[in-house]
Write a protein that holds these residues in place. Structure first.
Motif, PDB file in Angstrom:
ATOM      1  N   HIS A  19      -2.265 -14.481   0.260  1.00  0.00           N
ATOM      2  CA  HIS A  19      -2.893 -13.268   0.785  1.00  0.00           C
ATOM      3  C   HIS A  19      -1.955 -12.099   0.570  1.00  0.00           C
ATOM      4  CE1 HIS A  19      -6.002 -15.673   2.694  1.00  0.00           C
ATOM      5  NE2 HIS A  19      -5.053 -16.489   3.063  1.00  0.00           N
ATOM      6  N   ALA A  20      -2.486 -10.878   0.716  1.00  0.00           N
ATOM      7  CA  ALA A  20      -1.644  -9.699   0.589  1.00  0.00           C
ATOM      8  C   ALA A  20      -0.518  -9.777   1.605  1.00  0.00           C
ATOM      9  CB  ALA A  20      -2.472  -8.448   0.811  1.00  0.00           C
ATOM     10  N   GLN A  91       0.136  -4.870  -5.306  1.00  0.00           N
ATOM     11  CA  GLN A  91       0.607  -5.349  -4.008  1.00  0.00           C
ATOM     12  C   GLN A  91       1.100  -6.776  -4.127  1.00  0.00           C
ATOM     13  OE1 GLN A  91      -2.317  -5.379  -0.793  1.00  0.00           O
ATOM     14  NE2 GLN A  91      -0.710  -4.939   0.684  1.00  0.00           N
ATOM     15  N   ARG A  93       1.691 -10.521  -2.853  1.00  0.00           N
ATOM     16  CA  ARG A  93       0.876 -11.439  -2.073  1.00  0.00           C
ATOM     17  C   ARG A  93       1.786 -12.379  -1.319  1.00  0.00           C
ATOM     18  NH1 ARG A  93      -2.168 -14.513  -6.153  1.00  0.00           N
ATOM     19  NH2 ARG A  93      -3.592 -15.077  -4.499  1.00  0.00           N
ATOM     20  N   ILE A 101      -0.863  -8.892  -7.035  1.00  0.00           N
ATOM     21  CA  ILE A 101      -2.200  -8.531  -7.486  1.00  0.00           C
ATOM     22  C   ILE A 101      -2.128  -7.074  -7.887  1.00  0.00           C
ATOM     23  CG2 ILE A 101      -3.044  -7.958  -5.173  1.00  0.00           C
ATOM     24  CD1 ILE A 101      -5.685  -9.495  -6.657  1.00  0.00           C
ATOM     25  N   TYR A 110      -9.515   2.647  -0.704  1.00  0.00           N
ATOM     26  CA  TYR A 110      -8.711   1.701   0.065  1.00  0.00           C
ATOM     27  C   TYR A 110      -8.777   2.059   1.542  1.00  0.00           C
ATOM     28  CZ  TYR A 110      -4.636  -0.501   2.162  1.00  0.00           C
ATOM     29  OH  TYR A 110      -3.799  -1.213   2.987  1.00  0.00           O
ATOM     30  N   ASP A 115      -8.043  -3.441   4.965  1.00  0.00           N
ATOM     31  CA  ASP A 115      -7.309  -3.902   3.774  1.00  0.00           C
ATOM     32  C   ASP A 115      -8.263  -4.239   2.630  1.00  0.00           C
ATOM     33  OD1 ASP A 115      -4.694  -3.554   4.622  1.00  0.00           O
ATOM     34  OD2 ASP A 115      -4.609  -5.522   5.573  1.00  0.00           O
ATOM     35  N   GLN A 127      -4.073 -11.097 -11.473  1.00  0.00           N
ATOM     36  CA  GLN A 127      -3.145 -11.799 -10.601  1.00  0.00           C
ATOM     37  C   GLN A 127      -1.954 -12.199 -11.453  1.00  0.00           C
ATOM     38  OE1 GLN A 127      -5.667 -14.853  -8.741  1.00  0.00           O
ATOM     39  NE2 GLN A 127      -5.380 -13.734  -6.831  1.00  0.00           N
ATOM     40  N   TYR A 144     -12.103  -6.132  -3.439  1.00  0.00           N
ATOM     41  CA  TYR A 144     -11.084  -7.142  -3.168  1.00  0.00           C
ATOM     42  C   TYR A 144     -10.633  -7.024  -1.712  1.00  0.00           C
ATOM     43  CZ  TYR A 144      -6.368  -9.122  -3.020  1.00  0.00           C
ATOM     44  OH  TYR A 144      -5.249  -9.814  -2.657  1.00  0.00           O
ATOM     45  N   SER A 146      -8.026  -8.159   0.693  1.00  0.00           N
ATOM     46  CA  SER A 146      -6.712  -8.787   0.621  1.00  0.00           C
ATOM     47  C   SER A 146      -6.427  -9.713   1.798  1.00  0.00           C
ATOM     48  CB  SER A 146      -5.616  -7.718   0.525  1.00  0.00           C
ATOM     49  OG  SER A 146      -5.581  -6.929   1.685  1.00  0.00           O
ATOM     50  N   ARG A 147      -7.161  -9.586   2.896  1.00  0.00           N
ATOM     51  CA  ARG A 147      -6.947 -10.484   4.039  1.00  0.00           C
ATOM     52  C   ARG A 147      -7.526 -11.870   3.788  1.00  0.00           C
ATOM     53  NH1 ARG A 147      -8.396  -6.475   9.127  1.00  0.00           N
ATOM     54  NH2 ARG A 147      -6.737  -4.976   8.715  1.00  0.00           N
ATOM     55  N   GLU A 149      -8.717 -12.864   0.563  1.00  0.00           N
ATOM     56  CA  GLU A 149      -8.661 -13.184  -0.864  1.00  0.00           C
ATOM     57  C   GLU A 149     -10.059 -13.357  -1.449  1.00  0.00           C
ATOM     58  OE1 GLU A 149      -5.965 -13.702  -3.272  1.00  0.00           O
ATOM     59  OE2 GLU A 149      -5.062 -12.424  -1.751  1.00  0.00           O
TER      60      GLU A 149
END
Length: 196
Positions: A19-20, A91, A93, A101, A110, A115, A127, A144, A146-147, A149
């Protein structure tokens, strides 16, 4: 050609399960720019010229950005490109190894509340493990989260796929596996010594 890939195929893109970077949420946001206009009443900041936004490992770049702050204090950022350029984000991951990513598009939205990153027009998401790209998706719209995926990919910048509007492309690089140990060659037999 417009690009589309089914959301189900996107699960392959997130197979690593990282994850981010969670620590990014607790970091301050820094924005560098050439020109700034602030509307304090509407809580809107317009940044123009070589905009670079960083928050922990999150890095976003664009010729222009508009930052809106909601009553709860969360920021919503819209990055827009100019002809011949694309807005970008990158960012780190969470997870083992050096996983990243990154993406680019003509417009990127954003929200630091959710997120969620949305890429519109000429969207591309990659990725990476260190410098090596492990997968890439191209389309007209990519969302996307990020929390979780989760990726959602559509063939139209509206975020809704339209029949016949185009197809997408997904590239998954082969997994690099450790080389098997080389089998040792049998020792050369030496003839027994003869007595003289």
């Amino acid at each position: 050609m417009k690009k589309l890939i089914l959301s189900a195929a996107m699960l392959l893109l997130a197979a690593a399960g990282a994850h981010a970077e969670k620590a990014d949420a607790n970091k301050p946001t820094k924005i560098d720019y050439d020109d700034l206009q602030i509307d304090d009443v509407k809580q809107i900041k317009t940044l123009i010229g070589n905009v670079v936004l960083t928050r922990g490992t999150l890095l976003m770049k664009s010729p222009k950005a508009v930052v809106t702050t909601d009553p709860e204090g969360y920021n919503f950022v819209v990055l827009t490109s100019t002809p011949g350029t694309l807005s970008t984000f990158r960012q780190k991951r969470d997870g083992a190894g050096d996983q990243w990513i990154e993406g680019e598009a003509e417009r990127i939205e954003y929200s630091d509340k959710t997120d969620l990153v949305k890429l519109f027009s000429k969207a591309r998401v990659r990725q990476l493990e260190g410098p090596r790209m492990t997968s890439e998706v191209n389309s007209e719209f990519i969302s996307y989260d990020s929390r979780t995926e989760h990726f959602d990919v559509k063939n139209n910048v509206s975020g809704v796929s339209k029949p016949g509007a185009g197809r997408g492309t997904m590239v998954i690089q082969p997994t690099i596996r450790p080389a098997a140990p080389a089998a040792s060659a049998p020792a050369a037999s030496t003839p027994p010594a003869t007595e003289k």
